[in-house]
Every structure is written in C-alpha cells, then in structure tokens.
Design an enzyme around this catalytic site. Sequence first.
Site, PDB file in Angstrom:
ATOM      1  N   GLY A   1       0.435  -1.111  -0.022  1.00  0.00           N
ATOM      2  CA  GLY A   1      -0.033   0.300  -0.614  1.00  0.00           C
ATOM      3  C   GLY A   1       0.528   1.573  -0.371  1.00  0.00           C
ATOM      4  O   GLY A   1       2.141   0.693   0.027  1.00  0.00           O
TER       5      GLY A   1
ATOM      6  N   ARG B   1     -18.037  18.681   1.744  1.00  0.00           N
ATOM      7  CA  ARG B   1     -18.330  16.786   2.392  1.00  0.00           C
ATOM      8  C   ARG B   1     -19.015  17.016   3.714  1.00  0.00           C
ATOM      9  O   ARG B   1     -18.483  17.382   4.632  1.00  0.00           O
ATOM     10  CB  ARG B   1     -17.222  16.717   2.516  1.00  0.00           C
ATOM     11  CG  ARG B   1     -16.619  16.345   0.586  1.00  0.00           C
ATOM     12  CD  ARG B   1     -15.362  15.795   0.189  1.00  0.00           C
ATOM     13  NE  ARG B   1     -13.993  15.705   1.937  1.00  0.00           N
ATOM     14  CZ  ARG B   1     -13.022  15.816   1.693  1.00  0.00           C
ATOM     15  NH1 ARG B   1     -12.558  14.604   1.117  1.00  0.00           N
ATOM     16  NH2 ARG B   1     -12.477  15.517   2.602  1.00  0.00           N
ATOM     17  N   PRO B   2     -20.166  16.828   3.953  1.00  0.00           N
ATOM     18  CA  PRO B   2     -20.849  16.104   5.340  1.00  0.00           C
ATOM     19  C   PRO B   2     -19.481  15.243   6.474  1.00  0.00           C
ATOM     20  O   PRO B   2     -18.368  14.464   5.549  1.00  0.00           O
ATOM     21  CB  PRO B   2     -21.664  14.568   4.927  1.00  0.00           C
ATOM     22  CG  PRO B   2     -22.108  15.287   3.645  1.00  0.00           C
ATOM     23  CD  PRO B   2     -20.195  15.343   2.522  1.00  0.00           C
TER      24      PRO B   2
ATOM     25  N   SER C   1      -4.921   6.985  12.865  1.00  0.00           N
ATOM     26  CA  SER C   1      -5.281   7.485  12.694  1.00  0.00           C
ATOM     27  C   SER C   1      -5.722   9.193  13.042  1.00  0.00           C
ATOM     28  O   SER C   1      -6.417   8.669  14.475  1.00  0.00           O
ATOM     29  CB  SER C   1      -6.298   7.609  11.474  1.00  0.00           C
ATOM     30  OG  SER C   1      -6.828   8.747  10.492  1.00  0.00           O
TER      31      SER C   1
ATOM     32  N   TYR D   1     -14.702   4.124   9.487  1.00  0.00           N
ATOM     33  CA  TYR D   1     -13.388   4.010   9.894  1.00  0.00           C
ATOM     34  C   TYR D   1     -12.944   4.352  10.859  1.00  0.00           C
ATOM     35  O   TYR D   1     -11.771   3.737  11.193  1.00  0.00           O
ATOM     36  CB  TYR D   1     -13.352   4.540   7.770  1.00  0.00           C
ATOM     37  CG  TYR D   1     -11.637   4.887   7.969  1.00  0.00           C
ATOM     38  CD1 TYR D   1     -10.679   5.578   8.570  1.00  0.00           C
ATOM     39  CD2 TYR D   1     -10.561   3.890   8.016  1.00  0.00           C
ATOM     40  CE1 TYR D   1      -9.526   6.397   8.885  1.00  0.00           C
ATOM     41  CE2 TYR D   1      -9.252   4.120   8.162  1.00  0.00           C
ATOM     42  CZ  TYR D   1      -8.711   5.292   8.278  1.00  0.00           C
ATOM     43  OH  TYR D   1      -7.490   5.574   8.529  1.00  0.00           O
TER      44      TYR D   1
ATOM     45  N   LYS E   1     -10.505   2.727  13.987  1.00  0.00           N
ATOM     46  CA  LYS E   1      -9.400   3.239  14.147  1.00  0.00           C
ATOM     47  C   LYS E   1      -9.054   2.878  15.822  1.00  0.00           C
ATOM     48  O   LYS E   1      -8.408   2.854  17.099  1.00  0.00           O
ATOM     49  CB  LYS E   1      -8.687   4.023  13.777  1.00  0.00           C
ATOM     50  CG  LYS E   1      -8.129   3.662  12.903  1.00  0.00           C
ATOM     51  CD  LYS E   1      -7.072   3.158  12.353  1.00  0.00           C
ATOM     52  CE  LYS E   1      -6.852   3.064  10.714  1.00  0.00           C
ATOM     53  NZ  LYS E   1      -5.684   1.975  10.389  1.00  0.00           N
TER      54      LYS E   1
HETATM   55  C1  WQD Z   1      -8.380  17.234   2.877  1.00  0.00           C
HETATM   56  C2  WQD Z   1      -9.087  19.063   2.850  1.00  0.00           C
HETATM   57  C3  WQD Z   1     -11.469  18.735   2.208  1.00  0.00           C
HETATM   58  C4  WQD Z   1     -10.999  16.487  -2.204  1.00  0.00           C
HETATM   59  C5  WQD Z   1      -8.459  11.827   4.980  1.00  0.00           C
HETATM   60  C6  WQD Z   1      -9.305  10.898   5.873  1.00  0.00           C
HETATM   61  C7  WQD Z   1      -8.355  10.343   7.037  1.00  0.00           C
HETATM   62  C8  WQD Z   1      -6.957   9.837   6.418  1.00  0.00           C
HETATM   63  C9  WQD Z   1      -6.620  11.392   5.774  1.00  0.00           C
HETATM   64  C10 WQD Z   1      -6.679   7.603   6.570  1.00  0.00           C
HETATM   65  C11 WQD Z   1     -10.290  18.840   2.970  1.00  0.00           C
HETATM   66  C12 WQD Z   1     -10.009  18.638   1.142  1.00  0.00           C
HETATM   67  C13 WQD Z   1     -10.666  17.021  -0.352  1.00  0.00           C
HETATM   68  C14 WQD Z   1     -10.837  16.696  -3.228  1.00  0.00           C
HETATM   69  C15 WQD Z   1     -10.839  19.422  -1.369  1.00  0.00           C
HETATM   70  N1  WQD Z   1      -6.448   9.619   6.585  1.00  0.00           N
HETATM   71  N2  WQD Z   1     -10.179  18.687  -0.388  1.00  0.00           N
HETATM   72  N3  WQD Z   1     -11.411  18.471  -2.336  1.00  0.00           N
HETATM   73  O1  WQD Z   1     -10.313  14.155   5.023  1.00  0.00           O
HETATM   74  O2  WQD Z   1      -8.264  15.387   6.124  1.00  0.00           O
HETATM   75  O3  WQD Z   1      -8.854  12.735   6.218  1.00  0.00           O
HETATM   76  O4  WQD Z   1      -7.090  11.698   5.409  1.00  0.00           O
HETATM   77  O5  WQD Z   1      -6.189   7.619   8.035  1.00  0.00           O
HETATM   78  O6  WQD Z   1      -8.919   9.468   7.739  1.00  0.00           O
HETATM   79  O7  WQD Z   1     -10.125  10.454   7.101  1.00  0.00           O
HETATM   80  O8  WQD Z   1      -8.153  14.202   4.440  1.00  0.00           O
HETATM   81  O9  WQD Z   1      -7.593  14.513   1.514  1.00  0.00           O
HETATM   82  O10 WQD Z   1      -9.998  13.859   1.658  1.00  0.00           O
HETATM   83  O11 WQD Z   1      -9.289  16.647   2.775  1.00  0.00           O
HETATM   84  O12 WQD Z   1     -11.162  20.389  -1.461  1.00  0.00           O
HETATM   85  O13 WQD Z   1     -11.434  16.910  -4.440  1.00  0.00           O
HETATM   86  O14 WQD Z   1      -8.880  18.963   1.235  1.00  0.00           O
HETATM   87  O15 WQD Z   1     -12.329  18.605   2.316  1.00  0.00           O
HETATM   88  O16 WQD Z   1     -10.193  20.344   3.488  1.00  0.00           O
HETATM   89  P1  WQD Z   1      -9.154  14.507   5.191  1.00  0.00           P
HETATM   90  P2  WQD Z   1      -8.634  15.168   2.041  1.00  0.00           P
END
Ligand code: WQD
Length: 336
Positions: free
Chosen positions: A11, A292-293, A125, A150, A154
Amino acid sequence: MKNILVTGGAGYVGSHVIVSLLEQGYGAVSADNLSNAAPEVYNRLRGLTGKDFAVVDADVCDETALARIIKDYDIWAVIHCAGYKAVPESIGKPLKYYENNLNSTIALCKVMRDAGVTRMVFSSSATVYGSPQFLPITERHPTGNCANPYGTSKVMNEQILTDTVAAYPDWGVVLLRYFNPIGAHPSGQIGDSPKIPLNIMPYLLQVMTGRLPVLPVTGNDYDTPDGTGVRDYLHICDLAEGHVAALKYLETFTGVEAVNLGAGQGTSVLEIVRAMENAIGKPIPTEVRPRRPGDVAAMWADAGKAKELFGWETKRSLEDMCADAWRWASQNPDGY
Ligand code: WQD
C-alpha cells in the site's frame, strides 16, 4: 538483522515504510492480499532500494497464514498498516470495515502472543480525534465520536491494543496517529495509487494529468483564513521514517503509547493548490463545491511527543511534498 512484518506492505504507507526499513538495516516481510494494491509496487521497491525483501500474498485476518509468516521469517516486530481506509465507503459498508479492520488486528495479536512476538507499531489516524475540541491537537485530546466507521474502527483497534498490552505487560505498542500524509518517494517509482481518488492530493494529481477536469474545492465558507479546509500535511517519507523511529523506541519500551505524526502546522486547500501550481509552473482549474458531510474546518497536530519520545519531526517541506507527488504522477499517470 531484525525482521519486521509489514502488513499492507503493498500500500501507499506500507511501501514507503518498507523503503525506510531496508535503508535502516532491517529485514522486511510484506503480507498483503493486494485487494487495494498492485504487485508491481514490489518490483519498484526492489529497484529503488537495490535490496530484496520477502513478499507473502496473505489476508491479514488469516491466523494460519500469519503464524506461518512469523515462524518462517523469525519476525521481531509487526508494523500493522493493512486495513480498509475509504471514509465514504465505510459509511455505506460498516460491517465490511469493522470485520476486516478489527479481525485483522485480533488475528495478529493472537499469533504474536502464541509466537512470543511482543512489539507492534499500529497505523492509526488523526480521525480518532473526531471534531477538534482544541488546536493544535495533542495525544491527550479525547478520542471517539468519529463521523464514520473507518475512524471508529481505528478507535476500536486502539482500545483492543491497549487492553492487550494491559494483559501482556511484556508487550510494547505504539499507536501512530497519522495526520495527512501526501507526496511520494523522490525517485518517482512509488506513490499513492488509489482506484478512486478520495483525498485531495490524488484528486489534484488526476486534474494535473488531465484525467479529471477540475479540482472541486469542497467548501470555502469555513471559519479559516481563506475559507477552505485546513489540515496538517506531512511528506509520506517523513511518515515512513516515523515508523522506524517508533520501532527503535520499542527496543527498550514496554507499554502502549499514542503518538501524533504531523508537521505541527495547518495548510489550507487553496494553499496546497498554490504550492502545486508553483511546483509545475502552471495554473490548476478549481471549482467551489459544497462542503463534504462530516468534514471539519481545521485540524493540525501538536507533534511534540514524537520529538520527545523518538527524536522524530518532519524534515520535508510542502514544496517537497508537491514536487515529489508530481514526479510520481507525471511518471505514472495511471498509477501502477
Ligand atoms: C483534505 C482537505 C477537504 C478532496 C482523510 C481521512 C483521514 C486520513 C487523511 C487515513 C479537506 C479538501 C478534499 C477534494 C477538497 N486518512 N478536499 N477537494 O478528509 O482531512 O482526511 O485523509 O487515516 O482518515 O479522513 O483528507 O484529503 O480527503 O481532505 O477540497 O477533492 O481537502 O474538504 O478540507 P481528510 P482529504
């Protein structure tokens, strides 16, 4: 030489952890069922490290397979990265997430106990913190109240491991709470290769390689400096090195410790976009979309405990993260 079992070694995180292990003189064994990874990553790892390591095609819920691996390779410790991690999918398929993410940890603990293996680094996480009650987030921040199965899986895994260590006081376990790892090994040979881009960086890279038309900016009305979401991004190679630092700590530590792995600073979506535009020298199309919700406005780490316990802190900049991510994506536009 100490042999380390890396579950999920094919991974994004696991493959970078294997690089760091080999570079620092450990033996590595990857156990992965390739449900969300490609075997090509193993060829890339051998090429970029110039070293060999063992690979076992195994489901980490399979106790018989795990026991065989631990015996055959004389495993000293386990770095447990294997698990389902797609937040939106976990909401629709909670049983799949709890069954896999919990049963794998329970199976690992049982075979470790039977084989006398007493050390584990667990891939946790920052999601365990739920919605931040204060910032920066320290390890003392309450956990639970996660917005998705998810994250809850954790939290539950951390509880399973905490209770297991209480029962087996000769065990040492570190729970690494990842903030937002991005980027790729500077060789451009390995990187994040999700089937469906969910996180911002894979999505951004698919826009940059022309596979997607525009980056949706999910919310620009948050209570943050520029209205977009703020996160603590760290280079995947810094994160990987944090695992080896935790392993060295476990050579003399018994008990359980939760430790944040983050840069200790917040970066907004628009700041990431601008940094990437600077890295490639051209604009990236974006479009504001609804929040996003379940998303939180801002989240970043207090990374002091990792520095205090392991002597670990991030070394690579946002510019490094963007340049290395782009090198991976431009050399591998379709992933592996
Ligand atoms: C980051 C920011 C979005 C996509 C996730 C998992 C967490 C961890 C890290 C495993 C936010 C914004 C996102 C897009 C955007 N993974 N965004 N456009 O949600 O902080 O955390 O990844 O452990 O468990 O939940 O990361 O990269 O999805 O979002 O604007 O197309 O980018 O709103 O502010 P997140 P993310």
